[in-house]
Design a protein around this motif. Structure first.
Motif, PDB file in Angstrom:
ATOM      1  N   LEU A   1     -53.547  24.362 109.340  1.00 57.72           N
ATOM      2  CA  LEU A   1     -53.220  25.171 108.164  1.00 57.72           C
ATOM      3  C   LEU A   1     -54.272  25.026 107.074  1.00 57.72           C
ATOM      4  CD1 LEU A   1     -50.425  24.563 109.647  1.00 57.72           C
ATOM      5  CD2 LEU A   1     -49.387  25.085 107.448  1.00 57.72           C
ATOM      6  N   GLY A   2     -54.544  26.118 106.379  1.00 62.82           N
ATOM      7  CA  GLY A   2     -55.467  26.097 105.256  1.00 62.82           C
ATOM      8  C   GLY A   2     -54.795  25.599 103.991  1.00 62.82           C
ATOM      9  N   SER A   3     -55.574  25.008 103.095  1.00 59.71           N
ATOM     10  CA  SER A   3     -55.019  24.351 101.913  1.00 59.71           C
ATOM     11  C   SER A   3     -54.386  25.307 100.917  1.00 59.71           C
ATOM     12  CB  SER A   3     -56.110  23.542 101.214  1.00 59.71           C
ATOM     13  OG  SER A   3     -57.245  24.351 100.958  1.00 59.71           O
ATOM     14  N   SER A   4     -54.845  26.547 100.857  1.00 61.30           N
ATOM     15  CA  SER A   4     -54.343  27.476  99.838  1.00 61.30           C
ATOM     16  C   SER A   4     -53.158  28.307 100.306  1.00 61.30           C
ATOM     17  CB  SER A   4     -55.460  28.430  99.391  1.00 61.30           C
ATOM     18  OG  SER A   4     -55.806  29.313 100.449  1.00 61.30           O
ATOM     19  N   GLU A   5     -52.851  28.256 101.599  1.00 61.91           N
ATOM     20  CA  GLU A   5     -51.846  29.152 102.166  1.00 61.91           C
ATOM     21  C   GLU A   5     -50.438  28.580 102.089  1.00 61.91           C
ATOM     22  OE1 GLU A   5     -52.638  32.270 103.456  1.00 61.91           O
ATOM     23  OE2 GLU A   5     -54.582  31.793 102.571  1.00 61.91           O
ATOM     24  N   SER A   6     -49.458  29.476 102.051  1.00 59.33           N
ATOM     25  CA  SER A   6     -48.061  29.063 102.174  1.00 59.33           C
ATOM     26  C   SER A   6     -47.833  28.482 103.567  1.00 59.33           C
ATOM     27  CB  SER A   6     -47.149  30.280 101.979  1.00 59.33           C
ATOM     28  OG  SER A   6     -45.837  30.010 102.424  1.00 59.33           O
ATOM     29  N   VAL A   7     -46.961  27.478 103.661  1.00 58.60           N
ATOM     30  CA  VAL A   7     -46.661  26.899 104.976  1.00 58.60           C
ATOM     31  C   VAL A   7     -45.629  27.735 105.730  1.00 58.60           C
ATOM     32  CG1 VAL A   7     -47.191  24.572 104.164  1.00 58.60           C
ATOM     33  CG2 VAL A   7     -44.827  25.372 104.121  1.00 58.60           C
ATOM     34  N   ALA A   8     -45.126  28.783 105.101  1.00 60.21           N
ATOM     35  CA  ALA A   8     -44.037  29.563 105.704  1.00 60.21           C
ATOM     36  C   ALA A   8     -44.439  30.167 107.041  1.00 60.21           C
ATOM     37  CB  ALA A   8     -43.577  30.653 104.742  1.00 60.21           C
ATOM     38  N   CYS A   9     -45.575  30.865 107.079  1.00 58.34           N
ATOM     39  CA  CYS A   9     -45.951  31.611 108.279  1.00 58.34           C
ATOM     40  C   CYS A   9     -46.086  30.699 109.497  1.00 58.34           C
ATOM     41  CB  CYS A   9     -47.252  32.377 108.036  1.00 58.34           C
ATOM     42  SG  CYS A   9     -47.687  33.494 109.383  1.00 58.34           S
ATOM     43  N   ALA A  10     -46.767  29.571 109.323  1.00 61.52           N
ATOM     44  CA  ALA A  10     -46.959  28.647 110.448  1.00 61.52           C
ATOM     45  C   ALA A  10     -45.623  28.173 110.993  1.00 61.52           C
ATOM     46  CB  ALA A  10     -47.809  27.460 110.003  1.00 61.52           C
ATOM     47  N   ASN A  11     -44.678  27.896 110.112  1.00 64.63           N
ATOM     48  CA  ASN A  11     -43.383  27.396 110.555  1.00 64.63           C
ATOM     49  C   ASN A  11     -42.495  28.490 111.114  1.00 64.63           C
ATOM     50  OD1 ASN A  11     -43.248  24.376 109.938  1.00 64.63           O
ATOM     51  ND2 ASN A  11     -44.094  25.206 108.042  1.00 64.63           N
ATOM     52  N   VAL A  12     -42.647  29.715 110.617  1.00 66.17           N
ATOM     53  CA  VAL A  12     -41.934  30.857 111.209  1.00 66.17           C
ATOM     54  C   VAL A  12     -42.355  31.016 112.669  1.00 66.17           C
ATOM     55  CG1 VAL A  12     -41.717  33.379 111.219  1.00 66.17           C
ATOM     56  CG2 VAL A  12     -41.564  32.135 109.067  1.00 66.17           C
ATOM     57  N   PHE A  13     -43.650  31.029 112.906  1.00 68.60           N
ATOM     58  CA  PHE A  13     -44.163  31.250 114.258  1.00 68.60           C
ATOM     59  C   PHE A  13     -43.816  30.081 115.176  1.00 68.60           C
ATOM     60  CE2 PHE A  13     -47.755  34.566 113.453  1.00 68.60           C
ATOM     61  CZ  PHE A  13     -46.885  35.315 112.668  1.00 68.60           C
ATOM     62  N   LEU A  14     -43.944  28.865 114.662  1.00 75.05           N
ATOM     63  CA  LEU A  14     -43.638  27.681 115.469  1.00 75.05           C
ATOM     64  C   LEU A  14     -42.156  27.617 115.806  1.00 75.05           C
ATOM     65  CD1 LEU A  14     -44.482  25.012 116.746  1.00 75.05           C
ATOM     66  CD2 LEU A  14     -44.363  23.951 114.477  1.00 75.05           C
ATOM     67  N   ASN A  15     -41.304  27.812 114.820  1.00 74.78           N
ATOM     68  CA  ASN A  15     -39.857  27.787 115.064  1.00 74.78           C
ATOM     69  C   ASN A  15     -39.446  28.834 116.096  1.00 74.78           C
ATOM     70  OD1 ASN A  15     -39.557  25.818 113.107  1.00 74.78           O
ATOM     71  ND2 ASN A  15     -38.774  27.208 111.537  1.00 74.78           N
ATOM     72  N   THR A  16     -40.002  30.037 115.956  1.00 71.49           N
ATOM     73  CA  THR A  16     -39.612  31.132 116.851  1.00 71.49           C
ATOM     74  C   THR A  16     -40.065  30.856 118.278  1.00 71.49           C
ATOM     75  OG1 THR A  16     -39.859  32.667 114.995  1.00 71.49           O
ATOM     76  CG2 THR A  16     -39.709  33.632 117.192  1.00 71.49           C
ATOM     77  N   ALA A  17     -41.288  30.364 118.429  1.00 69.52           N
ATOM     78  CA  ALA A  17     -41.804  30.077 119.769  1.00 69.52           C
ATOM     79  C   ALA A  17     -40.969  29.005 120.459  1.00 69.52           C
ATOM     80  CB  ALA A  17     -43.265  29.640 119.677  1.00 69.52           C
ATOM     81  N   VAL A  18     -40.622  27.948 119.744  1.00 70.37           N
ATOM     82  CA  VAL A  18     -39.810  26.881 120.331  1.00 70.37           C
ATOM     83  C   VAL A  18     -38.390  27.377 120.599  1.00 70.37           C
ATOM     84  CG1 VAL A  18     -38.874  24.559 119.978  1.00 70.37           C
ATOM     85  CG2 VAL A  18     -41.232  25.064 119.279  1.00 70.37           C
ATOM     86  N   ALA A  19     -37.866  28.211 119.704  1.00 69.92           N
ATOM     87  CA  ALA A  19     -36.532  28.788 119.931  1.00 69.92           C
ATOM     88  C   ALA A  19     -36.492  29.574 121.238  1.00 69.92           C
ATOM     89  CB  ALA A  19     -36.144  29.693 118.757  1.00 69.92           C
ATOM     90  N   GLU A  20     -37.563  30.324 121.510  1.00 73.30           N
ATOM     91  CA  GLU A  20     -37.613  31.116 122.742  1.00 73.30           C
ATOM     92  C   GLU A  20     -37.589  30.225 123.981  1.00 73.30           C
ATOM     93  OE1 GLU A  20     -38.054  33.949 125.740  1.00 73.30           O
ATOM     94  OE2 GLU A  20     -37.171  33.999 123.724  1.00 73.30           O
ATOM     95  N   GLU A  21     -38.353  29.136 123.956  1.00 72.34           N
ATOM     96  CA  GLU A  21     -38.383  28.248 125.134  1.00 72.34           C
ATOM     97  C   GLU A  21     -37.039  27.549 125.314  1.00 72.34           C
ATOM     98  OE1 GLU A  21     -40.708  29.217 126.596  1.00 72.34           O
ATOM     99  OE2 GLU A  21     -42.355  29.565 125.225  1.00 72.34           O
ATOM    100  N   LEU A  22     -36.413  27.137 124.217  1.00 67.40           N
ATOM    101  CA  LEU A  22     -35.090  26.519 124.318  1.00 67.40           C
ATOM    102  C   LEU A  22     -34.065  27.516 124.844  1.00 67.40           C
ATOM    103  CD1 LEU A  22     -35.033  24.484 120.976  1.00 67.40           C
ATOM    104  CD2 LEU A  22     -35.204  23.544 123.292  1.00 67.40           C
ATOM    105  N   ALA A  23     -34.194  28.786 124.454  1.00 66.54           N
ATOM    106  CA  ALA A  23     -33.291  29.827 124.963  1.00 66.54           C
ATOM    107  C   ALA A  23     -33.445  29.984 126.466  1.00 66.54           C
ATOM    108  CB  ALA A  23     -33.576  31.155 124.251  1.00 66.54           C
ATOM    109  N   GLN A  24     -34.690  29.976 126.923  1.00 70.79           N
ATOM    110  CA  GLN A  24     -34.939  30.088 128.365  1.00 70.79           C
ATOM    111  C   GLN A  24     -34.364  28.880 129.112  1.00 70.79           C
ATOM    112  OE1 GLN A  24     -39.015  30.936 129.401  1.00 70.79           O
ATOM    113  NE2 GLN A  24     -39.226  32.515 127.829  1.00 70.79           N
ATOM    114  N   PHE A  25     -34.557  27.686 128.540  1.00 68.67           N
ATOM    115  CA  PHE A  25     -34.013  26.475 129.169  1.00 68.67           C
ATOM    116  C   PHE A  25     -32.488  26.539 129.224  1.00 68.67           C
ATOM    117  CE2 PHE A  25     -37.795  23.512 127.872  1.00 68.67           C
ATOM    118  CZ  PHE A  25     -38.625  24.226 128.718  1.00 68.67           C
TER     119      PHE A  25
END
Length: 696
Positions: free
Chosen positions: A451-475
């Motif tokens: 992550l870059g120092s000036s950016e909101s942390v929201a986007c990175a966590n949105v994408f990370l949460n969603t990707a992990v949610a998808e794998e847990l759904a498949q499991f």
């Protein structure tokens, strides 16, 4: 300063304040909303609003605002006073539940990526009760989400809350299969470390590039940079220490868990790290932290630079996103425990993250893409642009043994042998740290370091949460229909390891050989923001966000447009600033000094016999460089004008990257070389040495 315990959270309408000020039943209902996500009744909202207003007025507040995070990357607020006219020409102070829950800011002037036309102005803010209200600068700030009249998210918080809901839903499904019926919700937690630079304001004011762009567009390398590694963890200068003291006090008053502070690697660079908290609150707190850093720095006659690369030749600044998953019963799902090799629940969640990072490596790269971060990623100071995972020796060995069907021989904790008898004994960790890894396991969490120092942390966590949610759904889909849970669980873990182990890399991410190795493994190397953004609308990405209700296709398309436009605007501003500085500062300085040298040569020639080799040689070099700068600035003007022929956002961003950005680089090289030939008295702006060592 008062004691930390007495001031901590004093400006926050937190659980302690609510418990003291709200009726018992109202407090109980509000906590159900906060903890379990239940809808808040209007009657409850009215009671909460009145108590919140009384508390805020007692604290000296006269106004309230719905504090939200539009797609500008910063925060927004519109202040309204509590006053309501009375029948006697006086006013009373009122604040209703409707005003607490909903606001109507103008949505037309915020980025929307085509969702809203300028004439379609209406937008709504909606209270996020899971993030406490607070008082800032005499205003009651109510954290809210922001959406359009037609319901699309126009902010960073709404998708974040949706992604947290998605991962909670899927994680609970998996945990119930392991016999955890008491788990009703799961929360991701984040602790974002924040790097920044401090420079003297008087010096900063003489740099047009820092004022307009946040970074130095020109600047020859200082004789001393970070070569001696003497700044990292070094003694903090008194002026910086005073800034840190005041910053901590302001953060603590707002309930922000500021914990660690130290000098970073580059001169004038520092870091602040908080304690973990729930992701949406951590995001709110980080936005406030960046705002307060700038405000407090100004009070100390300094400027806080949050740009990812304010100075060439020294380390840039990042924001390390320490991410984990915890249940409502207090269990950290990424804690391996004493015997991770037999902790099947941990291994399955670990596999979900491994699979998510592998399958959605493009999304993780996109989540940190920005014009500023392009300067930093891949340099010897930050992770490369290639996404990979570091697990360390112990976990990697466990996964290897599982894959090969071999028993894992656990290792006893090794005592550190330092060789000094008076030093206490302590156990050596089972894994080292890998500072070159983009996504590293660090004991009971993952550190996403891109992550870059000036950016909101929201986007990175949105994408990370969603990707992990998808794998847990498949499991969960696979295991819920299993008649042999243990056997099928083992097969699932084994299959995931075999299919996705390519993403695991424990070596040196800075080594050139890794680029070749990553290519062999089929990993992506998206070197720039426009290249990365081009993949956000890939079918698999659109589907995963839509499936989990995080982004609709329309919302995702709007982000593609906005991020491309933002990148183009930043490069355009930088290019125009370069042109302005070259024409008004550097070319006149070069011409003036060339004249001085020419006059010196003429004088020496006129008296005969005097050695003019120094002046004559220097005159040739200065004249040649001045000519080159003039030529390059004309090329840059032409390149900037060329964008008018394009219309598509992605096409324009790629043009700026390939055509404009490259010319900016050659222009800078020429100007920086010229700086090396002119006397400091003749150079029109403060040098790198003056900037990096401006805070005494």
């Amino acid at each position: 300063m008062d004691s930390v315990t007495s001031i901590f959270g004093e400006n926050v309408f937190n659980e302690t304040v609510m418990k003291a000020r709200l009726p018992k039943e109202t407090f109980k209902q509000l906590m159900k909303t906060i903890e379990d996500g239940e809808k808040l009744a209007p009657t409850v909202a009215n009671v909460v609003a009145n108590a919140m207003k009384d508390w805020a007025i007692e604290k000296g507040a006269t106004h309230f605002t719905h504090w939200f995070q539009p797609l500008t990357g910063t925060t927004a607020e519109k202040h309204d006073s509590f006053i309501t006219p009375s029948s006697e020409g006086k006013v009373i102070m009122e604040f209703s539940g409707k005003e607490l829950v909903q606001g109507e800011p103008d949505a037309s002037s915020f980025p929307s990526g085509g969702i809203r036309a300028t004439f379609e102005a209406r937008g709504y803010t909606a209270w996020d009760p899971t993030s406490y209200a607070f008082i800032k600068d005499g205003v009651l700030c109510i954290p809210t989400a922001f959406c359009s009249y037609t319901g699309e998210a126009l902010d960073k918080k709404t998708p974040l809350l949706r992604s947290m809901q998605a991962i909670s839903k899927q994680a609970v499904r998996v945990l119930h299969l392991f016999g955890n019926p008491d788990v009703t919700s799961v929360k991701t937690t984040v602790g974002p470390e924040q790097e920044y630079f401090l420079v003297d304001k008087a010096v900063w004011e003489k740099r047009e590039d820092l004022i307009f762009t946040g970074r130095t567009l020109f600047g020859a390398k200082s004789p001393k940079g970070q070569e001696l590694e003497d700044h990292y963890f070094g003694m903090i200068k008194p002026r910086v220490q005073a800034f840190m003291k005041d910053l901590n006090e302001e953060l603590w008053k707002l309930g922000i868990l500021a914990k660690t502070e130290h000098n970073e690697v580059a001169p004038a660079q520092h870091e602040l790290a908080p304690i973990f908290t729930t992701t949406n609150i951590a995001c709110d707190h980080n936005q406030l932290t960046m705002e307060l850093m700038k405000k407090v720095a100004a009070k100390h006659g300094m400027v806080c630079l949050l740009h990812e690369k304010p100075f060439a030749g020294v380390n840039g600044s990042g924001k390390h996103n320490n991410w984990s998953i915890s249940t409502n019963t207090g269990k950290n799902l990424l804690d391996p425990g004493a015997t991770p090799e037999s902790n099947a629940q941990f291994l399955l969640f670990l596999c979900a993250v491994i699979k998510a990072v592998d399958e959605y490596q493009d999304l993780l790269r996109i989540s940190v893409a920005s014009a500023g971060n392009d300067h930093r990623l891949g340099a010897n100071e930050a992770p490369p642009a290639i996404v990979s995972m570091f697990l360390g020796d112990e976990l990697s060995e466990i996964l290897d043994c599982l894959e090969q069907g071999k028993p894992y021989g656990s290792h006893e904790k090794e005592k550190m042998q330092i060789g000094v008898t008076v030093l206490p004994d302590f156990n050596k960790d089972t894994t080292d740290r890998n500072r070159t890894s983009p996504f590293a396991f660090t004991g009971n969490k993952f550190e996403f370091r891109m992550l870059g120092s000036s950016e909101s942390v929201a986007c990175a966590n949105v994408f990370l949460n969603t990707a992990v949610a998808e794998e847990l759904a498949q499991f969960a889909d696979e295991l819920e229909k299993s008649s042999d849970f243990k056997g099928d669980l083992h097969k699932l873990i084994l299959k995931t390891i075999k299919e996705h182990k390519r993403i695991i890399f424990n070596g040196n991410g800075y080594d050139d050989s890794w680029v070749k190795e990553a290519e062999k493994r089929g990993l992506l190397n998206l070197k720039s923001t426009p290249e990365a953004l081009a993949k956000i609308l890939d079918e698999k990405n659109v589907k995963v966000f839509e499936k989990h209700g995080v982004y609709s296709p329309v919302e995702l398309k709007s982000r593609y447009e906005i991020h491309n436009e933002n990148y183009s605007k930043i490069i355009n501003i930088e290019a125009l600033t370069m042109i302005d500085m070259v024409k008004k500062l550097y070319l006149p300085a070069g011409a003036k000094y060339a004249k001085f040298l020419a006059d010196s040569v003429a004088v020496k020639k006129s008296i005969g016999g005097a050695d003019d080799s120094y002046e004559a040689d220097l005159l040739k070099k200065v004249s040649a460089l001045t000519g080159k700068i003039y030529s390059e600035v004309q090329k840059l003007e032409k390149a900037v004008d060329g964008v008018s022929k394009l219309s598509a956002a992605g096409e324009i961003a790629l043009y700026y990257r390939k055509e404009v950005f490259s010319v900016m680089g050659t222009l800078r090289e020429a100007v920086d070389e010229l700086e090396g030939f002119l006397p400091s008295s003749e150079w029109p702006v403060p040098s790198y040495g003056e900037l990096l060592y401006s805070v005494k």
